[in-house]
Write an enzyme that holds these catalytic residues in place. Structure first.
Site, PDB file in Angstrom:
ATOM      1  CB  CYS A  59      36.598  32.144  19.345  1.00  0.00           C
ATOM      2  SG  CYS A  59      37.212  32.487  21.011  1.00  0.00           S
ATOM      3  CE  LYS A 118      24.462  40.360  16.090  1.00  0.00           C
ATOM      4  NZ  LYS A 118      23.693  41.546  16.492  1.00  0.00           N
ATOM      5  NE  ARG A 154      30.464  32.797  14.884  1.00  0.00           N
ATOM      6  CZ  ARG A 154      29.861  31.887  15.620  1.00  0.00           C
ATOM      7  NH1 ARG A 154      30.363  31.570  16.804  1.00  0.00           N
ATOM      8  NH2 ARG A 154      28.762  31.303  15.216  1.00  0.00           N
ATOM      9  CG  ASN A 208      33.500  29.160  19.530  1.00  0.00           C
ATOM     10  OD1 ASN A 208      33.592  29.918  20.491  1.00  0.00           O
ATOM     11  ND2 ASN A 208      32.351  28.963  18.900  1.00  0.00           N
ATOM     12  N   GLY A 209      34.762  27.839  22.419  1.00  0.00           N
ATOM     13  CA  GLY A 209      34.076  27.185  23.530  1.00  0.00           C
ATOM     14  C   GLY A 209      34.903  27.279  24.789  1.00  0.00           C
ATOM     15  CE  LYS A 223      20.756  47.096  21.032  1.00  0.00           C
ATOM     16  NZ  LYS A 223      20.814  46.259  22.159  1.00  0.00           N
ATOM     17  CD  GLU A 255      24.394  45.831  23.780  1.00  0.00           C
ATOM     18  OE1 GLU A 255      24.517  44.592  23.728  1.00  0.00           O
ATOM     19  OE2 GLU A 255      23.566  46.449  23.081  1.00  0.00           O
ATOM     20  CD1 TRP A 259      34.551  38.752  23.281  1.00  0.00           C
ATOM     21  CD2 TRP A 259      34.340  37.002  24.655  1.00  0.00           C
ATOM     22  NE1 TRP A 259      33.934  39.191  24.433  1.00  0.00           N
ATOM     23  CE2 TRP A 259      33.785  38.142  25.293  1.00  0.00           C
ATOM     24  CE3 TRP A 259      34.317  35.786  25.342  1.00  0.00           C
ATOM     25  CZ2 TRP A 259      33.230  38.094  26.573  1.00  0.00           C
ATOM     26  CZ3 TRP A 259      33.760  35.730  26.615  1.00  0.00           C
ATOM     27  CH2 TRP A 259      33.221  36.872  27.209  1.00  0.00           C
ATOM     28  CG  HIS A 292       9.546  51.562  45.467  1.00  0.00           C
ATOM     29  ND1 HIS A 292       8.936  51.571  46.706  1.00  0.00           N
ATOM     30  CD2 HIS A 292       8.556  51.633  44.551  1.00  0.00           C
ATOM     31  CE1 HIS A 292       7.619  51.625  46.540  1.00  0.00           C
ATOM     32  NE2 HIS A 292       7.366  51.668  45.237  1.00  0.00           N
ATOM     33  CD  GLU A 316      17.372  46.328  23.336  1.00  0.00           C
ATOM     34  OE1 GLU A 316      17.989  46.395  22.256  1.00  0.00           O
ATOM     35  OE2 GLU A 316      17.701  45.532  24.241  1.00  0.00           O
TER      36      GLU A 316
END
Length: 607
Positions: free
Chosen positions: A2, A602, A27, A98-99, A483, A486, A74, A502, A479
């Site tokens: 947050c 983020k 955030r 926040n936490g 992307k 996301e 968040w 496999h 990556e």
């Protein structure tokens, strides 16, 4: 994850708080809220969803108080609805948090057993109840906060606002970041410097266990016992305020296009004109005596570390163990005293990475951090800091931070190789000359954008996608898949190309796009053989290669993106760009929220 902010000001606080929250919305954007004192009484406004909803609410129901706190959420505990939105208010106490309060269930049960009614499902509300009880027992605000903090387990950055106290905010920190800003007749608190940058250029950072008593006249730092502390202030770099889109539709697009410039800046920090790498004094000796390197990171930074594993082992002959930070300290890894541990993070506040860093220090590791924020908690906790110079990255899906991490990590790997005698001076100079061309090759990669946009228009209709590569292209496949998932919400996976047979090859059919990353390097022929296995089963190939690779292996591909031939050491930086563009334009075609994808944030400051 947050974002929190507070102001003790001269004019209406709500506009200042709202503007600061806009810079913290990366955030979290599940809900937002503001609380102020209106004629001495606590009043708040809260809204679900993006900050624009809170802005609209304040336009119709304004707040005029000169002191206040704000929060963008968040969600961790409780649904993202208005009831669970911060600030929480209990009997004259308002808080933003926040936490995660890990023992919130135990505290909740105790409060309920003694008659308290808890209105939300959040872990944060218990803090407001506990402080309110201490106030009812006769404690002054600062004493009430200090009495409650030792009862909280977990991580927190907290800001408290008290009814009847028009000139007082109290901040507290354990684990989650919190900064204070100094103004003229005004003082501020915020989750990071970006939130405070337009308000002040002088900030100080709370350390774990600190309490900040903030009034219009001064900021006093205390420990939990009330003993005074001294915290040095610092001047914010002017780049911290540059957060505009610069004519682009989204921050992600802007940040993709900034990469040639910011990678050049990052390389210039480490590359000398004589063709050598310049690192902080003492690292040469460190590299000569270590027999293993640990790299620890999360998400995109982990994939940058995975590329670096190939580089360290090739150019420095140093064995590398790489771990996802959330697993590193829980698997009881044997760490030889005196070895080097490298921690990679854009924000420098990533909770799992930070916890792993502290764990490594207790095991006698020399800690080096690669971060984009030099004033971050990770930077301050490290023995050595090697900054990336990506500048503020606002888009939640990381782009330029990734390539700047790669640029920094290859410089470290080359320097390690030279220090250990694996590379000669001529070898180092040759690699540095190649590396200096990286920004130019990245700029050439951006020229593929029209063709990438065309491919993305078809890719966006897929429900799944595979990315494959070998060597350093395997982390790029991971990556690229990250992307895409996301920002488009398309299910995508990255695999080492040789692993297809496999198991994953069972997924291949005519509807499955497979993105093959295959520059004409030492593994090119093997990768193209794997590509042909996909073609034989009807898969749709998007081939990302170079001009030589296109002439040799493009047969059967539905689409080919061809970069110039380039030195192998440069390829991961340049080949990352089309993968980012592919994800971006697929998301833009789908109309998703590119800069703020659902469920993400983020700066991940919870474990």
């Amino acid at each position: 994850m947050c974002g929190i902010v507070g102001v003790v000001g001269q004019g209406p606080a709500s506009a200042v708080l709202l503007d600061a929250l806009k810079r913290l919305e990366y955030r979290g954007y599940d809900s937002a809220g503001i609380a102020t004192l209106e004629n001495g009484s606590l009043t708040r406004r809260r809204a679900v969803g993006k900050l624009a909803n809170l802005n609209n609410l304040l336009a119709s129901e304004p707040l005029s108080g000169r002191i206040g706190i704000g929060h963008t959420r968040w969600a961790t505990h409780g649904r993202p609805d208005e009831n669970n939105a911060h600030p929480h208010m209990v009997d004259g106490v308002a808080i933003v948090h926040n936490g995660i309060i890990e023992n919130h269930r135990e505290l909740r049960e105790h409060l309920q057993a003694t008659g308290a009614y808890l209105a939300t499902d959040t872990d944060s509300e218990v803090v407001a109840h506990l402080v309110s009880r201490e106030r009812k027992n006769g404690c002054e605000p600062a004493a009430a906060v200090r009495k409650v903090l030792p009862r909280l387990k977990g991580t927190f950055a907290l800001v408290f606002l008290f009814e009847g106290h028009e000139n007082l905010l109290i901040g507290a920190r354990k684990g989650s970041p919190l900064a204070v800003g100094y103004g003229r007749g005004e003082m501020y608190l915020g989750s990071d410097a970006i939130a405070l940058a337009p308000l002040t250029d002088i900030v100080a950072y709370l350390e774990d266990g600190d309490v900040a008593i903030v009034t219009r006249e001064q900021i006093e730092f205390l420990d939990v016992t009330g003993a005074p502390l001294r915290r040095e202030s610092t001047k914010i770099a002017s780049s911290a305020v540059v957060v505009r889109k610069g004519g682009h539709r989204h921050f992600m697009a802007k940040e993709i296009h900034e990469q040639p410039k910011v990678v050049a800046h990052t390389l210039a920090q480490y590359v000398q004109r004589n063709g050598s790498i310049r690192l902080p004094a003492g690292l040469d000796a460190e590299f000569r005596k270590v027999d293993r390197v640990s790299i620890v990171a999360c998400g995109t930074a982990f994939y940058a570390g995975l590329v670096a594993k190939y580089w360290f082992e090739r150019y420095a002959k140093l064995p590398v163990e790489i771990d996802v930070a959330s697993e590193f300290r829980y698997r009881d890894v044997p760490l030889g005293a005196g070895n080097l541990a490298i921690f990679v993070s854009q924000s420098g506040e990533t909770a799992d990475t930070l916890a792993s860093l502290e764990f490594a220090k207790t095991r006698g590791q020399r800690v080096l951090s690669v971060v984009n924020v030099q004033t971050s908690t990770m930077a301050r906790a490290s023995h050595v800091v090697l900054p990336t110079l990506a500048g503020p990255e606002i888009g939640v899906a990381s782009t330029k931070a990734f390539t700047c991490q790669l640029a920094t990590l290859i410089c470290i790997a080359i320097a390690a190789g030279r220090s250990r005698g694996v590379l000669s001076a001529e070898d180092e100079s040759s690699l540095v000359r190649d590396l200096a061309k990286a920004p130019s090759y990245m700029a050439r990669a951006l020229e593929l954008e029209p063709k990438v946009r065309e491919i993305a228009g078809k890719l966006c209709s897929a429900s799944d996608a595979l990315f494959i590569g070998r060597g350093t292209n395997y982390p790029l496949a991971l990556e690229g898949a990250l992307k895409l998932k996301e920002v488009t919400y398309i299910h995508a996976e990255g695999y080492a190309a040789g692993e297809l047979k496999h198991g994953p090859i069972a997924l291949i059919d005519q509807d499955l796009p497979v993105i093959v990353i295959a520059p004409s390097d030492a593994t090119f022929e093997k990768t193209i053989s794997n590509m042909q296995e996909v073609i034989a089963r009807g898969g749709r190939i998007i081939l990302l290669t170079d001009q030589r690779g296109a002439s040799l292996g493009a047969s059967g591909a539905c689409a080919t993106l061809s970069l110039p031939e380039m030195p192998e050491v440069v390829a991961p930086l340049a080949f990352a760009v089309p993968l980012q563009l592919l994800a971006y334009h697929s998301a833009a075609a789908l109309g998703t929220d590119v800069d703020q994808p659902r469920n993400l944030a983020k700066s991940v400051t919870v474990e």
